[in-house]
Scaffold this motif. Structure first.
Motif, mmCIF file in Angstrom:
data_model
loop_
_atom_site.group_PDB
_atom_site.id
_atom_site.type_symbol
_atom_site.label_atom_id
_atom_site.label_comp_id
_atom_site.label_asym_id
_atom_site.label_seq_id
_atom_site.Cartn_x
_atom_site.Cartn_y
_atom_site.Cartn_z
ATOM 1 N N PRO A 155 26.321 -37.545 -48.996
ATOM 2 C CA PRO A 155 25.454 -36.599 -48.693
ATOM 3 C C PRO A 155 25.187 -35.952 -50.106
ATOM 4 N N GLU A 156 25.085 -35.751 -51.134
ATOM 5 C CA GLU A 156 24.681 -34.405 -51.990
ATOM 6 C C GLU A 156 23.899 -35.718 -53.425
ATOM 7 N N TYR A 157 24.799 -36.559 -53.856
ATOM 8 C CA TYR A 157 24.408 -38.108 -54.362
ATOM 9 C C TYR A 157 23.849 -38.621 -53.901
ATOM 10 N N PRO A 158 22.951 -39.428 -53.493
ATOM 11 C CA PRO A 158 22.850 -41.001 -52.749
ATOM 12 C C PRO A 158 21.975 -41.095 -54.051
ATOM 13 N N ALA A 159 22.149 -42.899 -53.788
ATOM 14 C CA ALA A 159 21.432 -43.882 -54.374
ATOM 15 C C ALA A 159 21.066 -44.698 -53.743
ATOM 16 N N ARG A 160 19.778 -45.317 -53.988
ATOM 17 C CA ARG A 160 18.939 -46.568 -53.646
ATOM 18 C C ARG A 160 20.305 -48.005 -53.043
ATOM 19 N N ILE A 161 19.107 -48.519 -52.173
ATOM 20 C CA ILE A 161 19.667 -49.678 -52.208
ATOM 21 C C ILE A 161 19.313 -51.081 -53.211
ATOM 22 N N ASN A 162 20.567 -51.155 -53.694
ATOM 23 C CA ASN A 162 19.906 -52.855 -54.692
ATOM 24 C C ASN A 162 20.135 -53.878 -54.007
ATOM 25 N N LYS A 163 18.095 -54.449 -53.714
ATOM 26 C CA LYS A 163 18.848 -56.144 -52.620
ATOM 27 C C LYS A 163 18.492 -57.036 -54.261
ATOM 28 N N VAL A 164 19.691 -58.391 -54.455
ATOM 29 C CA VAL A 164 19.579 -58.806 -54.629
ATOM 30 C C VAL A 164 19.891 -59.929 -53.727
ATOM 31 N N PRO A 165 19.253 -60.903 -54.080
ATOM 32 C CA PRO A 165 19.363 -62.663 -53.666
ATOM 33 C C PRO A 165 20.820 -63.063 -53.838
ATOM 34 N N LEU A 166 20.377 -63.543 -52.977
ATOM 35 C CA LEU A 166 22.054 -64.332 -51.896
ATOM 36 C C LEU A 166 22.637 -63.794 -51.933
ATOM 37 N N VAL A 167 23.034 -62.876 -52.890
ATOM 38 C CA VAL A 167 24.794 -62.293 -53.483
ATOM 39 C C VAL A 167 24.671 -60.605 -52.288
ATOM 40 N N SER A 168 23.662 -60.548 -51.986
ATOM 41 C CA SER A 168 23.421 -58.912 -51.127
ATOM 42 C C SER A 168 23.866 -59.480 -50.194
ATOM 43 N N TRP A 169 23.099 -60.686 -49.654
ATOM 44 C CA TRP A 169 23.669 -61.520 -48.002
ATOM 45 C C TRP A 169 24.831 -61.768 -48.043
ATOM 46 N N VAL A 170 25.646 -62.093 -49.028
ATOM 47 C CA VAL A 170 27.355 -62.163 -48.787
ATOM 48 C C VAL A 170 27.808 -61.238 -48.380
ATOM 49 N N ALA A 171 27.813 -60.010 -49.571
ATOM 50 C CA ALA A 171 28.574 -58.579 -49.017
ATOM 51 C C ALA A 171 28.282 -57.825 -48.495
ATOM 52 N N ALA A 172 26.715 -58.171 -47.410
ATOM 53 C CA ALA A 172 26.782 -57.506 -45.923
ATOM 54 C C ALA A 172 27.903 -57.671 -45.351
ATOM 55 N N LYS A 173 28.199 -59.224 -45.359
ATOM 56 C CA LYS A 173 29.609 -60.018 -44.205
ATOM 57 C C LYS A 173 30.911 -58.680 -44.700
ATOM 58 N N GLN A 174 30.639 -58.376 -45.925
ATOM 59 C CA GLN A 174 31.920 -57.437 -46.396
ATOM 60 C C GLN A 174 31.706 -55.827 -45.757
ATOM 61 N N GLN A 175 30.681 -55.672 -44.795
ATOM 62 C CA GLN A 175 29.907 -54.253 -44.857
ATOM 63 C C GLN A 175 30.126 -54.029 -45.590
ATOM 64 N N MET A 176 29.017 -54.401 -46.661
ATOM 65 C CA MET A 176 28.645 -53.137 -48.229
ATOM 66 C C MET A 176 27.868 -53.718 -48.132
ATOM 67 N N GLN A 177 26.711 -52.900 -49.560
ATOM 68 C CA GLN A 177 25.684 -53.280 -49.372
ATOM 69 C C GLN A 177 25.849 -52.627 -51.002
ATOM 70 N N PHE A 178 24.513 -53.335 -52.221
ATOM 71 C CA PHE A 178 25.110 -52.643 -53.712
ATOM 72 C C PHE A 178 24.110 -51.545 -54.092
ATOM 73 N N ALA A 179 24.378 -50.749 -54.530
ATOM 74 C CA ALA A 179 23.788 -49.561 -54.721
ATOM 75 C C ALA A 179 23.237 -49.973 -56.289
ATOM 76 N N GLN A 180 21.381 -49.428 -56.923
ATOM 77 C CA GLN A 180 20.754 -48.993 -57.218
ATOM 78 C C GLN A 180 21.170 -48.060 -58.457
ATOM 79 N N PRO A 181 21.299 -48.383 -59.942
ATOM 80 C CA PRO A 181 21.516 -47.562 -60.630
ATOM 81 C C PRO A 181 20.643 -46.642 -61.162
#
Length: 394
Positions: free
Chosen positions: A62-88
């Motif tokens: 809510p207060e400190y939101p991060a942007r989505i970091n789309k990593v080729p192939l790896v993000s697709w696998v992570a999405a199966k775990q209901q997870m996205q990677f955040a951009q530092p």
């Protein structure tokens, strides 16, 4: 003698007893379909209730939101775990960490590693939690799970990335703590349950000699992925003597949703409900059911089993060396060998045939869960860990 004791006391790091400002860092905060996200939000709410100050940092915070970091192939696998990677983001981290007592990191990926570096550069102590079992990754990565030694490699990789740098690690179960020790993790391990919230209250059990209800409602909860093995549950119900009286509900989302619905339609007499249920609706749903089945092969803890037991449901749990969930079983009839649909069918039939035992053990499971797995008790232990890390840093 007294002088020596006085010197020892002076040498001890100061203990901070005031309320803490704790930053929780996780790639995906706002996704309530992910068990780790749910756990982070539950901890945040309970920490606030106990008087501490919490800042959430990650996608959906809510207060400190991060942007989505789309990593080729790896993000697709992570999405199966209901997870996205955040951009530092150094700006995000420095803003969120300013004036904090401690930073706690949930996952060892790029976002968490950068958070660690920024926190340490600001002189803030860091702890970490181990919430992602390497087998969760390999089971979702297709042929990768067949590569010899891949799980051990991931334990090593996670350690190199983050965990060797921190002195205090939160492990949700003794099983995963043992895995960490056996893979060379040197930090102090704190075994603390993720816990369940007070929203999950026991159902009203049926009175003695009441007949078994028809339909008999069996419920399961978890991501619809291979390692959760819901197909074994569907096959088991099809093999039950009481198959025509059983109504199945599987709560979750994932890549196997269509496949599981197709197999359930082909194999089961009664229509099954398979899909997402909002976490806010889960307490009432669980109380409306009769038996909780957990066929999962891979689990660090399994919050869904704890919530089912807290709701007064007897669990029937797969016994797997990669799952800590079997620790919850209080009797043999609550266990079956993982992937064994035939024995699972016998267990389900046994509970249907013994309604008085079902009611009696439902009450016992609810009592046992309240005594051992409340989020209130878990967060108290978590704060103790954070205070130790702060004292060590001083």
């Amino acid at each position: 003698m007294a002088e020596n004791e006085s010197r020892e006391e002076d040498a001890r790091p100061p203990q901070i007893e005031r309320p803490l400002t704790i930053v929780l860092v996780m790639d995906t905060i706002g996704n309530k379909g992910n068990g780790t996200s749910n756990s982070a939000l539950q901890y945040a709410h309970e920490l606030e209730r106990q008087g501490h100050h919490v800042r959430l940092v990650g996608i959906g915070a809510p207060e400190y939101p991060a942007r989505i970091n789309k990593v080729p192939l790896v993000s697709w696998v992570a999405a199966k775990q209901q997870m996205q990677f955040a951009q530092p983001s150094e700006t995000l981290f420095r803003t969120a960490f300013a004036g904090a007592d401690i930073v706690h990191i949930y996952l060892p990926f790029k976002f968490g590693r950068q958070a660690y570096r920024i926190a340490r550069s600001m002189g803030i102590p860091v702890t970490a939690g181990f919430h992602l079992q390497p087998e969760n990754v390999t089971y979702s990565a297709g042929p990768l799970k067949y590569v010899p030694g891949i799980s051990s490699f991931l334990y090593w990789l996670f350690n190199m990335w983050l965990y060797r740098r921190v002195d205090h690690i939160h492990a949700p179960t003794e099983m995963i703590a043992e895995q960490l020790r056996s893979h060379g993790y040197k930090a102090k391990l704190h075994v603390i349950s993720n816990g369940y919230t007070a929203r999950f209250t026991p159902k009203q059990q049926r009175s003695a000699n009441a007949p078994t209800p028809v339909p008999f409602r069996v419920v399961a909860s978890g991501r619809l992925t291979h390692e959760k093995d819901h197909i074994t549950l569907i096959k088991a119900i099809a093999r039950c003597r009481h198959a025509r009286d059983i109504e199945l509900t599987i709560c979750g989302t994932g890549p196997l949703a269509h496949y599981l619905r197709f197999r359930a339609k082909r194999l089961l007499t009664r229509p099954a409900s398979i899909g997402f249920h909002d976490n806010a609706d889960m307490p009432a749903l669980l109380r409306s059911c009769d038996l909780f089945v957990h066929p999962s092969i891979v689990d660090i803890e399994s919050l869904s089993v704890i919530e089912g037991m807290a709701s007064g449901l007897v669990p029937v749990i797969a016994a797997s060396e990669l799952s800590a969930a079997s620790q919850f079983a209080l009797l043999d009839e609550s266990l079956f060998p993982a992937r064994d649909a035939t024995l699972l069918a016998r267990r389900i039939d046994w509970w249907i045939d013994h309604p008085d035992e079902l009611a009696k053990w439902g009450e016992r499971y609810a009592r046992h869960t309240k005594e051992h797995y409340s989020v209130e008790a878990s967060v108290t232990q978590f704060v103790d860990m954070e205070r130790q890390a702060i004292a060590d840093n001083h």
